[in-house]
Design an enzyme around this catalytic site. Structure first.
Site, mmCIF file in Angstrom:
data_model
loop_
_atom_site.group_PDB
_atom_site.id
_atom_site.type_symbol
_atom_site.label_atom_id
_atom_site.label_comp_id
_atom_site.label_asym_id
_atom_site.label_seq_id
_atom_site.Cartn_x
_atom_site.Cartn_y
_atom_site.Cartn_z
ATOM 1 N N SER A 161 36.668 33.269 -20.005
ATOM 2 C CA SER A 161 37.357 32.508 -18.961
ATOM 3 C C SER A 161 38.691 32.005 -19.520
ATOM 4 O O SER A 161 38.945 32.065 -20.727
ATOM 5 C CB SER A 161 36.496 31.319 -18.529
ATOM 6 O OG SER A 161 36.380 30.409 -19.609
ATOM 7 N N ASP A 195 37.181 36.433 -16.837
ATOM 8 C CA ASP A 195 36.463 35.734 -15.765
ATOM 9 C C ASP A 195 37.440 34.785 -15.057
ATOM 10 O O ASP A 195 38.103 33.976 -15.700
ATOM 11 C CB ASP A 195 35.309 34.948 -16.413
ATOM 12 C CG ASP A 195 34.308 34.419 -15.413
ATOM 13 O OD1 ASP A 195 34.246 34.946 -14.288
ATOM 14 O OD2 ASP A 195 33.571 33.470 -15.773
ATOM 15 N N HIS A 196 37.532 34.879 -13.741
ATOM 16 C CA HIS A 196 38.372 33.971 -12.943
ATOM 17 C C HIS A 196 39.838 33.910 -13.364
ATOM 18 O O HIS A 196 40.380 32.812 -13.576
ATOM 19 C CB HIS A 196 37.801 32.547 -12.926
ATOM 20 C CG HIS A 196 36.544 32.431 -12.139
ATOM 21 N ND1 HIS A 196 36.510 32.476 -10.771
ATOM 22 C CD2 HIS A 196 35.251 32.299 -12.534
ATOM 23 C CE1 HIS A 196 35.262 32.370 -10.356
ATOM 24 N NE2 HIS A 196 34.479 32.275 -11.401
ATOM 25 N N HIS A 204 28.420 27.551 -9.227
ATOM 26 C CA HIS A 204 28.750 27.394 -10.645
ATOM 27 C C HIS A 204 28.127 26.137 -11.248
ATOM 28 O O HIS A 204 27.938 25.144 -10.550
ATOM 29 C CB HIS A 204 30.269 27.325 -10.828
ATOM 30 C CG HIS A 204 30.966 28.629 -10.576
ATOM 31 N ND1 HIS A 204 32.004 28.759 -9.678
ATOM 32 C CD2 HIS A 204 30.769 29.873 -11.096
ATOM 33 C CE1 HIS A 204 32.429 30.019 -9.677
ATOM 34 N NE2 HIS A 204 31.687 30.714 -10.519
ATOM 35 N N ASN A 227 26.603 37.076 -13.260
ATOM 36 C CA ASN A 227 27.277 36.212 -14.232
ATOM 37 C C ASN A 227 26.379 35.073 -14.696
ATOM 38 O O ASN A 227 25.804 34.352 -13.868
ATOM 39 C CB ASN A 227 28.530 35.603 -13.597
ATOM 40 C CG ASN A 227 29.637 36.613 -13.398
ATOM 41 O OD1 ASN A 227 29.443 37.820 -13.606
ATOM 42 N ND2 ASN A 227 30.799 36.133 -13.001
HETATM 43 ZN ZN LIG Z 1 32.438 32.449 -11.531
#
Ligand SMILES: [Zn+2]
Length: 322
Positions: free
Chosen positions: A50, A83-84, A181, A267
């Protein structure tokens, strides 16, 4: 085997009725725990980074740790995924810097803005042999710098998915069907309680998933926010000085069902954090005189490995699929 993209992984996962685990990595012990489990079980695996992980550990350190895992586990396919990603520049930096897959998450923007930004990333990524995950719909919860308050999440609208995929050219699509999340995925008010007093969350919206599958036959779907928040770890945290009341995740049997459908990537991040934190707290409580980080990071790494092995065998179904 060198680092691979997810193209072949997802095709085999779609046809084989299983999913590939995408686990977030932040340090050496996490990379080792995940890839040792995947290596022993001959499972493909996605290591994802991330924006927050990159800020914590530095891009180069993470890439080199993942490259070391590739060398140590030559028999399994490993993908390195952003990620993201929230900007073109961040995605570009990861594409230029050795990642084989990136996510552009413009799901908080309007439909047209999401398409425009996703398309820009796809064009650059595909020119460089990298694949792109995009997102439609919004998950609740907190993940690093992604914060969506409860009540502001929105399920993916199936009627938008075909146009989105065909106009952007993305390679996989993250959808919102009720996953969330973080370690506190649902408030007590959203849940019921079982006989043991443990919160039971509302079921995933499989009707939304089925509708997306119908409109995108053969196309890989991604589920974010899919930790199950194992109660054994929550209990361990709370028993050894922590305070995580009512932490709750997605039941594993629902994820297993999603994996047999078009969901090719699941995920998992919070479960890694909980496995490590629970075991480190336990170690400190039982060995107050120890101060060598290797002593408490070793059981933490083992806990990550055991947890990932459990996911591969009983949730993802990806063992033996390398
Ligand atoms: Zn996510």
């Amino acid at each position: 085997m060198a680092l691979v993209t997810t193209t072949e992984m997802f095709k085999k996962a779609y046809d084989g009725g299983y999913a590939v685990g995408a686990f977030n990595v932040n340090n050496m012990e996490i990379v080792q725990g995940i890839t040792e489990a995947a290596g022993e079980l001959k499972s493909p695996v996605i290591l994802q980074v991330s924006k927050g992980a990159r800020a914590y550990a530095n891009h180069t350190y993470l890439v080199k740790l993942v490259e070391a895992a590739v060398i140590e586990n030559p028999e399994i396919p490993i993908a390195l995924h952003l990620d993201h990603g929230d900007t073109f520049e961040l995605c570009k930096s990861c594409i230029d810097g050795g990642f084989t897959s990136v996510m552009i998450d413009a799901s908080s923007k309007s439909f047209e803005e999401n398409i425009a930004l996703t398309k820009q990333v796809v064009e650059y990524a595909h020119d460089h042999g990298v694949v792109v995950e995009a997102e439609l719909g919004t998950l609740a919860g907190i993940e690093d710098e992604v914060v969506v308050e409860a009540g502001h999440e929105s399920y993916t609208r199936p009627e938008e998915v075909e146009e989105f995929v065909s106009r952007t050219g993305c390679d996989s699509l993250a959808i919102a069907i009720g996953t969330s999340h973080g370690a506190y995925k649902f408030t007590a008010a959203q849940c019921t309680r079982n006989a043991d007093g443990i919160l039971v969350p509302p079921p995933l919206r499989f009707d939304v998933l089925e509708e997306c599958i119908k409109r995108l036959p053969g196309f890989p779907i991604v589920l974010h926010g899919s930790s199950s928040v194992p109660q054994e770890f929550v209990k361990m945290v709370n028993q050894y000085g922590g305070n995580m009341p009512d932490a709750v995740g997605i039941p594993e049997e629902q994820l297993r069902k999603a994996a047999t459908l078009a969901v090719c990537k699941i995920n998992i991040d919070s479960d890694i954090r909980l496995a490590m934190t629970g075991n480190i707290r336990k170690y400190f409580a039982e060995h107050p005189d120890h101060f060598d980080p290797r002593q408490y990071l070793k059981p933490a790494r083992q806990a990550v490995k055991d947890m990932v092995a459990h996911k591969i065998k009983y949730v993802l179904g990806s063992d033996g699929k390398a």
